[in-house]
Design an enzyme around this catalytic site. Structure first.
Site, short mmCIF file in Angstrom:
data_model
loop_
_atom_site.label_atom_id
_atom_site.label_comp_id
_atom_site.label_asym_id
_atom_site.label_seq_id
_atom_site.Cartn_x
_atom_site.Cartn_y
_atom_site.Cartn_z
N HIS A 155 -38.43 15.48 -5.66
CA HIS A 155 -36.76 14.66 -4.44
C HIS A 155 -36.23 15.80 -4.53
CE1 HIS A 155 -38.21 11.59 -8.21
NE2 HIS A 155 -38.28 12.43 -8.40
N SER A 274 -31.39 24.39 22.73
CA SER A 274 -30.24 23.67 23.15
C SER A 274 -29.38 24.08 24.53
CB SER A 274 -29.24 24.17 22.07
OG SER A 274 -27.76 23.81 22.63
N LYS A 280 -29.83 28.53 19.93
CA LYS A 280 -30.75 27.38 18.36
C LYS A 280 -32.14 27.55 19.65
CE LYS A 280 -29.41 24.13 17.53
NZ LYS A 280 -28.90 23.77 16.14
N GLU A 287 -40.06 16.93 14.97
CA GLU A 287 -39.66 15.30 15.41
C GLU A 287 -39.62 14.61 16.17
OE1 GLU A 287 -34.95 18.16 14.77
OE2 GLU A 287 -35.67 17.71 16.81
#
Ligand code: ARG
Length: 483
Positions: A155, A274, A280, A287
């Site tokens: 979880h 970024s 970043k 992804e």
């Protein structure tokens, strides 16, 4: 080549196309089966000649024309409703009406089904190969981190300490089943529909087994109506790819989370940055791996929706079925390779992982197990440790909880040193040495099994690939005896 010469031999004047000409045509997307169609044509013509259905001299002319068509390439084909019609037209353009004998005793229906299976075999093996390569990457990383303790979650809450090695091998296990599914799909794809003709067989004395063998198929799809109708080889391929993609998306998601927590550092090659925030480092490639599950499930949905409720036997809807499978396989193969690269180049931050491994009283279950091993009912042990967890979950808290629930000193019930050991994440992991568990010994045994399984899988892919390559050679040799 004049327009007259290159008009589609299948359509002729009556069905010249009209406004729906482009809509009807699959010629562009058929580029993928251009070579397959030529091979299918060759095997068919060789068989026709062997059976005396066409003259040797006719077969020779057609086979030579096919070589020429192959040389010229798909882009050079005349206009046509599909690659099958265009290649036939191109053959007739080269050798005249005798080229029309190529389509004796067959239909585009058995032809396209054969081409799709022929082509998909190579795609399935390529995908299986990339899955096996990923398994190897996982096994290597698991070996390097067989003892690197990390937090395990259920979880997404800290659950029990485990190791990076055991975590990685969990995905290797899933990918081992994916490999099996892909090879199963290969074995059922690897049957020849040719000779089914439109759906109802042919009066010509064809030798279906011979054509199948020339094309490296492991037998025929027996029932002629089933042979042209069946597309479940696409469904199971796409399902195998989609199942694999869910595993890839899980790996990707985990690594994205681990990168967020500083547990893992992705190589710059697999990260992006970024355009505005200079600091970043983003896990973009992962992804996109995660998103490939969308391509795969889109393929599944597109395919099943297209196939659902189709009447027997051939229906043109089928022309829109196979790209769903090819697209899914392409997307998932790329994602597999990228995921493997990301894992192979990732740095696991052992200090951060070990520091986090005990967070959230993740050793609680191990302490409860220890108490239960002394004969205390597990439910009572669970209650004691839960109570200890309320007040910090350290040795003192456990002593207090034991006194409260059982009465007396901790040492009357269990060796306090053993409790202290159970509270240590690394020793907690080491104690869980059941079959398939995370203890370093169990992981070492698993690594041996994985090495053997990966070698077997490599051989299984290679065997099939060699059989296909041998068939190609045999067909080429056979063709050369006729030309
Ligand atoms: N291009 C078609 C396909 O991909 C080939 C079969 C056409 N057959 C027919 N009877 N219209 O399915």
């Amino acid at each position: 080549m004049s327009d007259e010469e290159s008009s589609d031999v299948v359509r002729r004047e009556r069905f010249s196309g009209g406004p729906a000409r482009g809509f009807l045509s699959s010629l562009d997307s058929d580029a993928r089966i251009f070579r397959a169609d030529l091979q299918v044509d060759r095997a068919h013509v060789v068989m026709l000649a062997e059976q005396g259905i066409v003259e040797e001299s006719e077969a020779a002319e057609i086979l030579a024309a096919l070589d020429d068509v192959e040389q010229a390439g798909h882009a050079d084909l005349p206009d046509g409703e599909d690659v099958h019609a265009a290649i036939e037209t191109a053959v007739i353009d080269r050798v005249g009406p005798v080229g029309g004998k190529m389509h004796t005793a067959r239909s585009r229906n058995d032809e396209v089904a054969t081409c799709l299976r022929y082509r998909l075999r190579a795609d399935l093996l390529a995908l299986a190969e990339s899955v096996v390569a990923f398994r190897e990457v996982l096994a290597e990383a698991a070996e390097s981190h067989a003892e690197t303790v990390m937090p395990g979650y259920t979880h997404l809450q800290p659950a029990q300490p485990t190791t990076v090695g055991h975590y990685l091998l969990s995905y290797e296990s899933a990918l081992a089943r994916d490999t099996e599914r892909l090879l199963d799909a290969f074995d059922r794809t690897n049957r020849s529909p040719l000779g089914a003709a439109a759906f109802a067989g042919t009066p010509f004395d064809v030798d279906r087994e011979r054509v199948a063998a020339l094309l490296g198929f492991d037998g025929v799809v027996e029932n002629s109506t089933d042979a042209v109708s069946a597309r479940d080889f696409l469904t199971e391929t796409t399902a195998a790819a989609a199942t694999l993609a869910t595993h890839l998306s899980g790996v990707a998601e985990d690594l994205i989370l681990f990168a967020n927590k500083g547990y893992v550092d992705l190589s710059d090659d697999y990260a992006s940055t970024s355009s505005i925030m200079p600091q970043k480092k983003n896990p973009d490639t992962l992804e996109l791996v995660r998103a490939s599950a969308g391509d795969a499930s889109a393929g599944m949905n597109g395919l099943l929706t297209t196939l659902k409720g189709l009447p027997r036997a051939y229906n043109r809807d089928l022309q829109r079925a196979h790209d769903h499978a090819f697209d899914a396989v392409d997307a998932v193969r790329e994602a597999t390779e990228v995921a493997a690269g990301a894992v192979a180049t990732a740095d696991w931050n052992a200090d951060a992982l070990e520091a986090a491994a005990g967070e959230g009283f993740s050793t609680a279950t191990g302490v409860a197990d220890l108490l239960a091993m002394q004969g205390i009912p597990f439910r009572t042990a669970h209650e004691i440790v839960a109570e200890a967890g309320e007040s910090g979950g350290d040795l003192a808290a456990i002593e207090a909880a034991v006194a409260d629930v059982l009465g007396g000193d901790l040492s009357e019930h269990v060796d306090p040193d053993a409790v202290a050991a159970a509270l240590d994440p690394a020793r907690s992991v080491a104690s869980r040495d059941s079959q398939g568990g995370p203890a370093p010994d169990a992981v070492a045994a698993a690594l041996d099994d994985v090495a053997a399984a990966v070698a077997d899988a490599e051989a299984a892919v290679e065997r099939r690939r060699e059989a296909l390559a041998n068939a190609e050679d045999r067909l080429a040799a056979e063709v050369s005896t006729h030309v």
